[in-house]
Design a protein around this motif. Structure first.
Motif, PDB file in Angstrom:
ATOM      1  N   ALA A 126       1.874  29.791 -13.857  1.00 43.71           N
ATOM      2  CA  ALA A 126       2.267  28.415 -13.539  1.00 43.71           C
ATOM      3  C   ALA A 126       1.838  27.488 -14.660  1.00 43.71           C
ATOM      4  O   ALA A 126       0.642  27.280 -14.897  1.00 43.71           O
ATOM      5  CB  ALA A 126       1.626  27.977 -12.224  1.00 43.71           C
ATOM      6  N   GLY A 127       2.817  26.917 -15.356  1.00 42.34           N
ATOM      7  CA  GLY A 127       2.529  26.001 -16.447  1.00 42.34           C
ATOM      8  C   GLY A 127       2.023  24.661 -15.958  1.00 42.34           C
ATOM      9  O   GLY A 127       1.938  24.407 -14.742  1.00 42.34           O
ATOM     10  N   PRO A 128       1.678  23.743 -16.874  1.00 42.17           N
ATOM     11  CA  PRO A 128       1.169  22.419 -16.491  1.00 42.17           C
ATOM     12  C   PRO A 128       2.163  21.670 -15.608  1.00 42.17           C
ATOM     13  O   PRO A 128       3.364  21.658 -15.887  1.00 42.17           O
ATOM     14  CB  PRO A 128       1.002  21.708 -17.844  1.00 42.17           C
ATOM     15  CG  PRO A 128       0.909  22.796 -18.850  1.00 42.17           C
ATOM     16  CD  PRO A 128       1.765  23.909 -18.341  1.00 42.17           C
ATOM     17  N   VAL A 171       7.139  33.534 -12.247  1.00 40.39           N
ATOM     18  CA  VAL A 171       6.889  32.416 -13.152  1.00 40.39           C
ATOM     19  C   VAL A 171       7.376  31.114 -12.520  1.00 40.39           C
ATOM     20  O   VAL A 171       8.537  31.023 -12.075  1.00 40.39           O
ATOM     21  CB  VAL A 171       7.598  32.630 -14.504  1.00 40.39           C
ATOM     22  CG1 VAL A 171       7.346  31.435 -15.429  1.00 40.39           C
ATOM     23  CG2 VAL A 171       7.117  33.919 -15.163  1.00 40.39           C
ATOM     24  N   LEU A 172       6.499  30.115 -12.449  1.00 35.98           N
ATOM     25  CA  LEU A 172       6.887  28.759 -12.024  1.00 35.98           C
ATOM     26  C   LEU A 172       7.158  27.953 -13.278  1.00 35.98           C
ATOM     27  O   LEU A 172       6.261  27.755 -14.101  1.00 35.98           O
ATOM     28  CB  LEU A 172       5.771  28.104 -11.198  1.00 35.98           C
ATOM     29  CG  LEU A 172       5.335  28.835  -9.929  1.00 35.98           C
ATOM     30  CD1 LEU A 172       4.290  28.007  -9.174  1.00 35.98           C
ATOM     31  CD2 LEU A 172       6.525  29.132  -9.021  1.00 35.98           C
ATOM     32  N   SER A 173       8.367  27.475 -13.441  1.00 39.07           N
ATOM     33  CA  SER A 173       8.765  26.898 -14.729  1.00 39.07           C
ATOM     34  C   SER A 173       9.272  25.461 -14.638  1.00 39.07           C
ATOM     35  O   SER A 173       9.783  24.933 -15.626  1.00 39.07           O
ATOM     36  CB  SER A 173       9.849  27.771 -15.376  1.00 39.07           C
ATOM     37  OG  SER A 173      10.962  27.926 -14.511  1.00 39.07           O
ATOM     38  N   HIS A 174       9.121  24.819 -13.488  1.00 40.28           N
ATOM     39  CA  HIS A 174       9.561  23.427 -13.354  1.00 40.28           C
ATOM     40  C   HIS A 174       8.351  22.497 -13.405  1.00 40.28           C
ATOM     41  O   HIS A 174       7.462  22.579 -12.555  1.00 40.28           O
ATOM     42  CB  HIS A 174      10.326  23.215 -12.046  1.00 40.28           C
ATOM     43  CG  HIS A 174      11.696  23.809 -12.042  1.00 40.28           C
ATOM     44  ND1 HIS A 174      11.936  25.126 -11.744  1.00 40.28           N
ATOM     45  CD2 HIS A 174      12.911  23.259 -12.337  1.00 40.28           C
ATOM     46  CE1 HIS A 174      13.228  25.370 -11.829  1.00 40.28           C
ATOM     47  NE2 HIS A 174      13.844  24.259 -12.199  1.00 40.28           N
ATOM     48  N   LYS A 226      11.673  29.529  -6.901  1.00 42.21           N
ATOM     49  CA  LYS A 226      10.559  30.375  -7.332  1.00 42.21           C
ATOM     50  C   LYS A 226       9.302  30.076  -6.511  1.00 42.21           C
ATOM     51  O   LYS A 226       8.541  30.992  -6.166  1.00 42.21           O
ATOM     52  CB  LYS A 226      10.272  30.177  -8.826  1.00 42.21           C
ATOM     53  CG  LYS A 226      11.269  30.882  -9.728  1.00 42.21           C
ATOM     54  CD  LYS A 226      11.181  32.407  -9.559  1.00 42.21           C
ATOM     55  CE  LYS A 226      12.132  33.136 -10.472  1.00 42.21           C
ATOM     56  NZ  LYS A 226      12.080  34.612 -10.283  1.00 42.21           N
ATOM     57  N   GLN A 227       9.067  28.810  -6.208  1.00 39.08           N
ATOM     58  CA  GLN A 227       7.930  28.471  -5.346  1.00 39.08           C
ATOM     59  C   GLN A 227       8.102  29.090  -3.967  1.00 39.08           C
ATOM     60  O   GLN A 227       7.146  29.609  -3.372  1.00 39.08           O
ATOM     61  CB  GLN A 227       7.794  26.946  -5.231  1.00 39.08           C
ATOM     62  CG  GLN A 227       7.264  26.279  -6.483  1.00 39.08           C
ATOM     63  CD  GLN A 227       7.225  24.766  -6.345  1.00 39.08           C
ATOM     64  OE1 GLN A 227       8.091  24.167  -5.689  1.00 39.08           O
ATOM     65  NE2 GLN A 227       6.238  24.136  -6.949  1.00 39.08           N
ATOM     66  N   LYS A 228       9.315  29.026  -3.459  1.00 42.14           N
ATOM     67  CA  LYS A 228       9.598  29.623  -2.156  1.00 42.14           C
ATOM     68  C   LYS A 228       9.354  31.130  -2.183  1.00 42.14           C
ATOM     69  O   LYS A 228       8.832  31.701  -1.211  1.00 42.14           O
ATOM     70  CB  LYS A 228      11.046  29.327  -1.748  1.00 42.14           C
ATOM     71  CG  LYS A 228      11.369  29.729  -0.316  1.00 42.14           C
ATOM     72  CD  LYS A 228      12.789  29.301   0.059  1.00 42.14           C
ATOM     73  CE  LYS A 228      13.088  29.695   1.509  1.00 42.14           C
ATOM     74  NZ  LYS A 228      14.474  29.338   1.895  1.00 42.14           N
TER      75      LYS A 228
END
Length: 594
Positions: A22-24, A265-268, A6-8
């Motif tokens: 982007a979560g914490p 969504v960035l979820s890691h 997802k970042q890529k």
């Protein structure tokens, strides 16, 4: 650090508009940095056009610049990285005359503003406090309202007071911070030339922490991003905790609709161990008016979460400081600066601070200082350390980092930040009889040539003056802190840099920070959530997000504590634990030894 799929996806999306949730701890700064590098490596922006990257704090801007430099980025003439307010200041300093603003304006000092407001209250208002009128005036500017602008106008006495306040500022060639964004937006709206100039140059727009934007900041980005090749707007509705200062949580979704953006969504979570991430998800999951991000911990460590209710704040403080002493004694944390005590309201930290003093553990409360965290103070503090030991590679590296974060080498005409750092070290080494005294910091900074650096890298005379004033405030804070706590200069400097002392933070101040161990104390149901919010669903939702932000500052261990009896003025109040703690399943909590 490699990129997740997802970042890529975010990095490689160089055309069109994107909203990134982007979560914490999800690596958004790393992702943004890699995206900027990718855009220039792939020549996605045609020369001589550039990229605008807007952050919410000067610290965040410094970190972004430093990371770009560490990756070898060199096209600084085509990138502008800074805050909303610094960007507005830049625009108005160049073209403010197009809307009647003298371009050599200065930002009003807090004391002078208070004096002006006091006189205006005496003249126009009888039942409004200085604090209340500040809130009203700041709120008007966040909505872009000045005088005689229709149905948004306040009542007549407030309107007259507001009009006079702004006229005084204009007469004295002053602006306040609210003006910097609101008038910059006005400039874009009224000057076709200025709008065309900036939108043609900035072909790509990146914004961080968009959940913290107000109405005028949303409009500024819409005006700049709409005609661009693309934009990346990063935010997290779950971390919107500044509604009291005009931030609109829904702006994350408003900008998506206005620009027709694609959502990623960035979820890691790369920061916290599993139990912290899972407990935080349970808390925030009670808010139905949000986008579920399914955050997962990258860490394979379980981590620890403790929940304890004490009888009163004295008992709470006694055990919290006992646990801190044990952690430090067993060397479970390398630096006390990796431990934080977080509270919703400041007075709930008082007992803990007293106990820290009693057992001789250093603590630091950034809120008590008067200077603003900016590149000039970061550099000054690093210079002081280097003056203490100019042979230290650690201290030289800290000066180097401060130069990189400030983006100073490019503006000074040097090829590399190391050249600037070495020149500062040589100047310190060549100065004889330099005293390392908290009351003579000015001699150290003079020897390093700090004032000359500021003058040569500031955007104008007013900017240089403001930065020197900030340095003067820092020096007064150093002297005061040394005297109050009987500290030498190196220990004061370490505290100011976040080293060697337990960090005392409000839940709002904690945002953006991360610590190995967090003690989130004072979690009574009338403190978090605040008793004034109990009948307002929207405010309760923001209080829940405040709890969520405080909890997600922890990397390894989080202690959540409350008391059942809290002394008040002349009586004792019965209290219960925060309802938000009840959202966390019992099995997530580890047993704690009392």
């Amino acid at each position: 650090m490699s990129l997740t799929p997802k970042q890529k996806e975010v990095v490689e999306a160089t055309e069109g508009h994107y909203v990134v949730l982007a979560g914490p701890g999800c690596g958004k700064t790393h992702t943004i940095t890699e995206k900027i590098l990718h855009i220039f490596e792939k020549e996605a922006i045609p020369e001589p056009c550039g990229l605008l990257a807007v952050t919410f704090t000067d610290f965040a801007a410094r970190i972004m610049r430093a990371r770009l430099r560490s990756k070898g980025f060199s096209q600084w003439d085509r990138v502008w990285v800074g805050t909303f307010h610094s960007f507005g200041r830049h625009i108005l300093g160049c073209y403010g005359s197009d809307i009647g603003i003298q371009e050599d304006f200065e930002i009003i000092e807090v004391d002078k503003r208070d004096l002006i407001l006091h006189k205006i209250i005496e003249k126009h208002l009888t039942d409004v406090t200085s604090s209340e009128i500040k809130t009203i005036f700041d709120g008007l500017k966040r909505r872009g309202i000045y005088s005689e602008q229709g149905e948004d106008n306040p009542q007549s006495d407030i309107r007259e007071a507001y009009k006079e306040y702004n006229q005084i500022l204009r007469d004295e060639n002053l602006l306040d911070f609210g003006d910097l964004v609101a008038l910059a937006v006005q400039l874009f709206q009224k000057s076709d030339f200025v709008k065309r100039l900036y939108t043609r140059f900035f072909s790509y727009v990146i914004v961080d922490e968009f959940q913290d934007t107000d109405k005028q900041q949303l409009e500024m980005i819409r005006l700049l991003a709409e005609p661009a090749i693309g934009s990346t707007i990063v935010g997290d509705d779950d971390q919107s905790i500044f509604g009291w200062r005009g931030a609109l949580r829904e702006n994350v979704y408003n900008i998506k609709e206005l620009l027709g953006s694609t959502e990623i969504v960035l979820s890691h979570n790369f920061r916290s161990d599993e139990v912290i991430v899972e407990a935080a998800a349970k808390v925030i999951g009670f808010d139905s008016n949000r986008r579920d991000k399914n955050i997962e911990a990258v860490s394979k460590e379980r981590g620890y979460l403790y929940g304890v209710e004490f009888n009163d704040p004295e008992d709470e403080a006694q055990y919290v400081i006992g646990w801190i002493s044990e952690i430090l004694g067993d060397n479970k944390v390398s630096d006390p600066g990796n431990i934080a005590i977080i509270t919703r309201v400041r007075y709930r930290a008082e007992c803990a601070v007293q106990k820290l003093d009693e057992v001789g553990i250093s603590w630091f409360d950034r809120f008590r200082l008067n200077f603003q965290d900016s590149w000039e103070t970061a550099l000054a503090l690093a210079v002081i350390e280097l003056a203490h030991n100019h042979r230290s590679s650690l201290y030289l590296h800290r000066v180097l980092v401060a130069v990189e974060e400030g983006g100073l080498a490019f503006r000074l005409g040097d090829k590399d930040a190391l050249d600037v750092a070495l020149r500062i070290r040589d100047q310190l080494k060549s100065t004889e009889n330099l005293e390392f005294d908290p009351n003579k910091v000015h001699e150290i900074l003079d020897a390093a040539g700090l004032e000359e650096i500021i003058q040569n890298t500031s955007t104008g005379i007013g900017d240089a003056k403001r930065r020197m004033t900030n340095i003067e405030k820092m020096m007064r804070d150093i002297s005061s802190e040394a005297e109050k706590h009987d500290l030498d200069l190196i220990h004061v400097t370490d505290r100011f840099l976040g080293h060697g002392a337990i960090q005392i933070r409000s839940s709002h101040q904690s945002k953006g920070g991360e610590f190995d161990v967090v003690f989130f104390i004072g979690l009574e149901d009338d403190i978090l959530p605040d008793y004034r919010t109990h009948k307002d669903d929207d405010k309760i939702a923001e209080e829940r997000r405040i709890f969520y932000v405080g909890l997600t500052r922890a990397r390894k261990v989080a202690y959540l504590t409350s008391v059942s009896h809290r002394p008040m003025l002349g009586w004792v109040k019965d209290t219960s634990p925060s309802r938000f703690m009840g959202h966390i399943p019992d099995e997530y909590f580890s047993e704690v030894t009392l």
